[in-house]
Enzyme design. Structure first.
Site, short mmCIF file in Angstrom:
data_model
loop_
_atom_site.label_atom_id
_atom_site.label_comp_id
_atom_site.label_asym_id
_atom_site.label_seq_id
_atom_site.Cartn_x
_atom_site.Cartn_y
_atom_site.Cartn_z
N ARG A 1 -0.77 -5.52 4.80
CA ARG A 1 -0.01 -5.02 3.65
C ARG A 1 1.21 -4.24 4.13
O ARG A 1 1.17 -3.60 5.18
CB ARG A 1 -0.88 -4.10 2.79
CG ARG A 1 -2.12 -4.75 2.24
CD ARG A 1 -2.99 -3.77 1.50
NE ARG A 1 -3.46 -2.71 2.38
CZ ARG A 1 -4.39 -1.81 2.06
NH1 ARG A 1 -4.93 -1.83 0.86
NH2 ARG A 1 -4.77 -0.89 2.92
N ARG B 1 0.89 -1.17 0.00
CA ARG B 1 0.00 0.00 0.00
C ARG B 1 0.92 1.20 0.00
O ARG B 1 1.78 1.34 0.88
CB ARG B 1 -0.88 -0.04 1.26
CG ARG B 1 -1.67 1.24 1.54
CD ARG B 1 -2.73 1.45 0.45
NE ARG B 1 -3.66 2.48 0.80
CZ ARG B 1 -3.45 3.79 0.69
NH1 ARG B 1 -2.30 4.24 0.23
NH2 ARG B 1 -4.38 4.65 1.02
N GLU C 1 -11.17 5.21 -4.99
CA GLU C 1 -11.54 3.80 -4.98
C GLU C 1 -11.88 3.36 -6.40
O GLU C 1 -12.23 4.19 -7.25
CB GLU C 1 -12.73 3.58 -4.06
CG GLU C 1 -12.44 3.89 -2.60
CD GLU C 1 -11.36 3.02 -2.00
OE1 GLU C 1 -11.38 1.79 -2.24
OE2 GLU C 1 -10.50 3.54 -1.30
#
Length: 187
Positions: free
Chosen positions: A92, A50, A58
């Site tokens: 992540r 990330r 999004e």
């Protein structure tokens, strides 16, 4: 004799550079969205990353697919350097990704108008200036008159899911209640 030593040390030096060069580089093997990608480590392990300090729209938000495409075009299939900061709650790796030439993918997204500086996690003046320039030049998502930041978009989606669950629960409760009422009336 000194000439042989020089050649020997030169070969060792070149070998060290060649070996060291590949150990910190990852190949980009997937782009999940504008700010999340999958890297393949030198040990052939996949790492979901990330991008730190930035937040892209999004996927189902305006410019979400454009941000993903921009990231893919910029780095898919290429070798990159990962500067990891930490892990997020989803496991992540959070960090900066740089192309071999030193170009920061994080900064390029903001500079070209495909991401906001994620102010909740970033105090970078450079990112703030890059975002301001993109806004002034109406690049990427800044073409919209009033773009919705992804953190607000996610809040709205979460609220809609909660309201939908609430309505469903109310309907289920009403059905149970009406059945109970029928059963008591029948006797």
């Amino acid at each position: 004799m000194p000439k042989k030593s020089f050649i020997f040390y030169l070969c060792i030096f070149c070998l060290l550079i060649a070996c060291n060069r590949n150990t910190d580089l990852y190949r980009v093997v997937g782009v999940k969205d504008g700010d999340t990608m999958v890297l393949l480590s030198p040990e052939n392990q996949t790492v979901t990353v990330r991008l730190a300090e930035v937040d892209c729209p999004e996927k189902d938000q305006a410019f979400g697919q454009s941000a993903k495409q921009f990231t893919s075009t910029l780095c898919f299939g290429k070798m990159v350097k990962l500067i990891a900061n930490n892990k997020d709650r989803y496991g992540r790796t959070v960090g900066e990704v740089q192309l071999e030439d030193g170009t920061s993918v994080n900064k390029e997204l903001v500079k070209n108008g495909y991401a906001w500086q994620y102010r909740a996690y970033s105090k970078s003046m450079e990112l703030a200036m890059l975002e301001q320039q993109a806004r002034l030049n109406r690049l990427g998502l800044w073409q919209d008159a009033n773009p919705t930041p992804p953190w607000n978009f996610r809040k709205g989606e979460k609220q809609q899911r909660t309201e939908k669950k609430s309505r469903k629960t109310k309907r289920t409760y009403k059905k149970r209640r009406s059945r109970k009422h029928r059963d008591t009336v029948a006797f």
